[in-house]
Design an enzyme around this catalytic site. Structure first.
Site, PDB file in Angstrom:
ATOM      1  N   GLY A  49      10.119   8.013   1.436  1.00 39.71           N
ATOM      2  CA  GLY A  49      10.591   7.567   2.749  1.00 39.71           C
ATOM      3  C   GLY A  49      11.885   8.250   3.184  1.00 39.71           C
ATOM      4  O   GLY A  49      11.981   9.489   3.209  1.00 39.71           O
TER       5      GLY A  49
ATOM      6  N   HIS B 194      18.523  -1.590  -2.773  1.00 38.31           N
ATOM      7  CA  HIS B 194      18.193  -2.833  -2.068  1.00 38.31           C
ATOM      8  C   HIS B 194      17.039  -3.554  -2.773  1.00 38.31           C
ATOM      9  O   HIS B 194      17.063  -4.747  -2.975  1.00 38.31           O
ATOM     10  CB  HIS B 194      17.841  -2.502  -0.617  1.00 38.31           C
ATOM     11  CG  HIS B 194      16.848  -1.385  -0.450  1.00 38.31           C
ATOM     12  ND1 HIS B 194      16.960  -0.191  -1.123  1.00 38.31           N
ATOM     13  CD2 HIS B 194      15.697  -1.290   0.278  1.00 38.31           C
ATOM     14  CE1 HIS B 194      15.945   0.601  -0.800  1.00 38.31           C
ATOM     15  NE2 HIS B 194      15.159  -0.045   0.041  1.00 38.31           N
ATOM     16  N   ARG B 195      16.034  -2.758  -3.158  1.00 40.75           N
ATOM     17  CA  ARG B 195      14.847  -3.347  -3.816  1.00 40.75           C
ATOM     18  C   ARG B 195      15.229  -3.950  -5.167  1.00 40.75           C
ATOM     19  O   ARG B 195      14.795  -5.037  -5.524  1.00 40.75           O
ATOM     20  CB  ARG B 195      13.795  -2.250  -3.979  1.00 40.75           C
ATOM     21  CG  ARG B 195      12.468  -2.675  -4.579  1.00 40.75           C
ATOM     22  CD  ARG B 195      11.379  -1.668  -4.279  1.00 40.75           C
ATOM     23  NE  ARG B 195      11.150  -1.588  -2.845  1.00 40.75           N
ATOM     24  CZ  ARG B 195      11.556  -0.567  -2.080  1.00 40.75           C
ATOM     25  NH1 ARG B 195      12.167   0.476  -2.611  1.00 40.75           N
ATOM     26  NH2 ARG B 195      11.363  -0.586  -0.779  1.00 40.75           N
TER      27      ARG B 195
ATOM     28  N   GLY C 260       5.326   4.677  -3.176  1.00 38.71           N
ATOM     29  CA  GLY C 260       6.723   4.760  -3.621  1.00 38.71           C
ATOM     30  C   GLY C 260       7.259   3.404  -4.039  1.00 38.71           C
ATOM     31  O   GLY C 260       7.868   3.244  -5.104  1.00 38.71           O
TER      32      GLY C 260
ATOM     33  N   ASP D 107      14.770   8.297   1.700  1.00 39.97           N
ATOM     34  CA  ASP D 107      15.709   8.570   0.606  1.00 39.97           C
ATOM     35  C   ASP D 107      16.512   9.872   0.760  1.00 39.97           C
ATOM     36  O   ASP D 107      17.702   9.892   0.422  1.00 39.97           O
ATOM     37  CB  ASP D 107      14.983   8.571  -0.752  1.00 39.97           C
ATOM     38  CG  ASP D 107      14.731   7.161  -1.269  1.00 39.97           C
ATOM     39  OD1 ASP D 107      15.409   6.225  -0.796  1.00 39.97           O
ATOM     40  OD2 ASP D 107      13.857   6.994  -2.148  1.00 39.97           O
TER      41      ASP D 107
ATOM     42  N   HIS E 236       0.843  -1.204   0.000  1.00 40.11           N
ATOM     43  CA  HIS E 236       0.000   0.000   0.000  1.00 40.11           C
ATOM     44  C   HIS E 236       0.873   1.246   0.000  1.00 40.11           C
ATOM     45  O   HIS E 236       0.389   2.341   0.258  1.00 40.11           O
ATOM     46  CB  HIS E 236      -0.954  -0.019   1.204  1.00 40.11           C
ATOM     47  CG  HIS E 236      -2.016  -1.074   1.091  1.00 40.11           C
ATOM     48  ND1 HIS E 236      -1.791  -2.392   1.422  1.00 40.11           N
ATOM     49  CD2 HIS E 236      -3.292  -1.017   0.645  1.00 40.11           C
ATOM     50  CE1 HIS E 236      -2.893  -3.087   1.206  1.00 40.11           C
ATOM     51  NE2 HIS E 236      -3.824  -2.281   0.729  1.00 40.11           N
TER      52      HIS E 236
ATOM     53  N   ASP F  10       9.052  -6.201   2.160  1.00 40.37           N
ATOM     54  CA  ASP F  10       9.254  -5.617   3.482  1.00 40.37           C
ATOM     55  C   ASP F  10      10.664  -5.061   3.507  1.00 40.37           C
ATOM     56  O   ASP F  10      11.616  -5.748   3.132  1.00 40.37           O
ATOM     57  CB  ASP F  10       9.032  -6.618   4.605  1.00 40.37           C
ATOM     58  CG  ASP F  10       8.694  -5.874   5.896  1.00 40.37           C
ATOM     59  OD1 ASP F  10       7.659  -5.170   5.920  1.00 40.37           O
ATOM     60  OD2 ASP F  10       9.460  -5.969   6.872  1.00 40.37           O
ATOM     61  N   SER F  11      10.774  -3.822   3.902  1.00 46.99           N
ATOM     62  CA  SER F  11      12.064  -3.158   3.771  1.00 46.99           C
ATOM     63  C   SER F  11      12.254  -2.152   4.884  1.00 46.99           C
ATOM     64  O   SER F  11      11.334  -1.875   5.648  1.00 46.99           O
ATOM     65  CB  SER F  11      12.152  -2.485   2.398  1.00 46.99           C
ATOM     66  OG  SER F  11      10.950  -1.793   2.107  1.00 46.99           O
TER      67      SER F  11
ATOM     68  N   LYS G 204      18.637   5.235  -9.030  1.00 46.12           N
ATOM     69  CA  LYS G 204      18.344   4.515  -7.783  1.00 46.12           C
ATOM     70  C   LYS G 204      18.108   3.036  -8.099  1.00 46.12           C
ATOM     71  O   LYS G 204      18.560   2.160  -7.377  1.00 46.12           O
ATOM     72  CB  LYS G 204      17.129   5.128  -7.061  1.00 46.12           C
ATOM     73  CG  LYS G 204      16.807   4.400  -5.764  1.00 46.12           C
ATOM     74  CD  LYS G 204      15.598   4.944  -5.025  1.00 46.12           C
ATOM     75  CE  LYS G 204      15.261   4.029  -3.845  1.00 46.12           C
ATOM     76  NZ  LYS G 204      13.993   4.341  -3.195  1.00 46.12           N
TER      77      LYS G 204
HETATM   78  P1  ITT Z   1       3.592  -1.974   2.737  1.00 48.88           P
HETATM   79  O1  ITT Z   1       3.785  -2.756   3.998  1.00 48.88           O
HETATM   80  O2  ITT Z   1       2.161  -1.770   2.361  1.00 48.88           O
HETATM   81  O3  ITT Z   1       4.418  -2.485   1.618  1.00 48.88           O
HETATM   82  P2  ITT Z   1       5.010   0.069   4.239  1.00 48.88           P
HETATM   83  O4  ITT Z   1       5.407   1.481   3.932  1.00 48.88           O
HETATM   84  O5  ITT Z   1       4.297  -0.170   5.540  1.00 48.88           O
HETATM   85  O6  ITT Z   1       4.149  -0.462   3.011  1.00 48.88           O
HETATM   86  P3  ITT Z   1       7.241  -1.492   5.240  1.00 48.88           P
HETATM   87  O7  ITT Z   1       6.482  -1.985   6.416  1.00 48.88           O
HETATM   88  O8  ITT Z   1       8.116  -2.447   4.487  1.00 48.88           O
HETATM   89  O9  ITT Z   1       6.282  -0.844   4.150  1.00 48.88           O
HETATM   90  O10 ITT Z   1       8.091  -0.248   5.732  1.00 48.88           O
HETATM   91  C1  ITT Z   1       9.273   0.080   5.108  1.00 48.88           C
HETATM   92  C2  ITT Z   1       9.578   1.557   5.311  1.00 48.88           C
HETATM   93  O11 ITT Z   1      10.993   1.722   5.079  1.00 48.88           O
HETATM   94  C3  ITT Z   1       8.881   2.389   4.263  1.00 48.88           C
HETATM   95  O12 ITT Z   1       7.714   2.975   4.779  1.00 48.88           O
HETATM   96  C4  ITT Z   1       9.919   3.422   3.889  1.00 48.88           C
HETATM   97  O13 ITT Z   1       9.760   4.554   4.630  1.00 48.88           O
HETATM   98  C5  ITT Z   1      11.246   2.781   4.248  1.00 48.88           C
HETATM   99  N1  ITT Z   1      11.864   2.373   2.987  1.00 48.88           N
HETATM  100  C6  ITT Z   1      11.869   1.148   2.398  1.00 48.88           C
HETATM  101  N2  ITT Z   1      12.455   1.193   1.209  1.00 48.88           N
HETATM  102  C7  ITT Z   1      12.835   2.468   1.015  1.00 48.88           C
HETATM  103  C8  ITT Z   1      13.458   3.148  -0.045  1.00 48.88           C
HETATM  104  O14 ITT Z   1      13.774   2.538  -1.187  1.00 48.88           O
HETATM  105  N3  ITT Z   1      13.679   4.443   0.111  1.00 48.88           N
HETATM  106  C9  ITT Z   1      13.325   5.105   1.223  1.00 48.88           C
HETATM  107  N4  ITT Z   1      12.712   4.547   2.260  1.00 48.88           N
HETATM  108  C10 ITT Z   1      12.459   3.234   2.159  1.00 48.88           C
END
Ligand code: ITT
Length: 200
Positions: free
Chosen positions: A158, A185-186, A17, A160, A14, A74-75, A180
């Site tokens: 996020g 990582h993604r 980004g 970035d 959801h 998940d990141s 990017k």
């Molecule tokens: P979903 O679970 O719906 O996928 P979420 O935003 O809650 O959305 P996560 O629980 O995985 O996702 O949270 C990961 C957070 O880490 C995310 O909200 C970003 O702020 C940060 N993040 C992950 N990848 C990033 C990126 O490529 N650049 C910047 N911030 C990132």
């Protein structure tokens, strides 16, 4: 490894980004990306303590609810001097309003409290592909870098604006999406997913 044939794949996120980045990565393949939001899928509560656990939980829920294969991400940002925080709680540090300016300020304050000069950090991404019959596969990627304040750049999402990948002097938010994508990582997790599930 089980291959993903042409057809629909639910992107179980959801986060707009992430969705944009994943859609861009999937574009060259004969896969129709369908966002979880477009199917009105619920956003499951992330109750696990690891990236892999939460990625699996999200992918499994979306595959079950849609009857289609689903890919979840998940990141998060792991800061060395903070013992890996915010880590799996990266989204939560931004609060209900998803205020990442506040989350980045929190990271800066935590580093000041720690009295450290170690600003090294990494972004971690675990992708989970789940099938409606219960099969699952995980793919992980990371990128090392350093945090820099104040936040700079208006691209990406996020954290970035504070993350400068190793070997570069601009933050992810100062880079074009394609730049990017070559480092992130993604993208690294996605390359593994492609090699295992999409490549012929
Ligand atoms: P979903 O679970 O719906 O996928 P979420 O935003 O809650 O959305 P996560 O629980 O995985 O996702 O949270 C990961 C957070 O880490 C995310 O909200 C970003 O702020 C940060 N993040 C992950 N990848 C990033 C990126 O490529 N650049 C910047 N911030 C990132």
């Amino acid at each position: 490894m089980r291959k993903l044939g042409p057809g629909k794949l639910v992107i179980a996120t959801h986060n707009a980004g992430k969705l944009n980045e994943i859609k861009g990565m999937i574009e060259p393949f004969q896969i129709e990306a369908v966002a979880a939001g477009a199917l009105d899928l619920d956003e499951p509560e992330e109750t696990e303590k690891t990236f892999a656990g939460n990625a699996a939980l999200k992918a499994r829920a979306a595959a079950r609810a849609s009857g289609l294969p689903a890919l979840a991400d998940d990141s998060g940002l792991a800061v060395t001097a903070l013992g890996g925080a915010p880590g799996v709680y990266s989204a939560r540090w931004a609060g209900e309003k998803k205020d990442f300016a506040a989350a980045m300020a929190k990271v800066e304050a935590a580093l000041a409290d720690a009295g450290t000069e170690d600003f090294s950090a990494r972004f971690v991404c675990v992708l989970c592909l789940a099938w409606p019959d219960g099969e699952e596969a995980l793919f992980e990627g990371e990128v090392k870098g350093a945090l820099r304040f104040p936040p700079r750049g208006d691209k990406g999402f996020g954290y970035d604006p504070i993350f400068v990948p190793e070997g570069h002097d601009r933050s992810f938010a100062e880079m074009e999406a394609s730049e990017k994508r070559a480092l992130s990582h993604r993208a690294r997790a996605f390359d593994q997913f492609i090699a295992a599930c999409l490549a012929p």
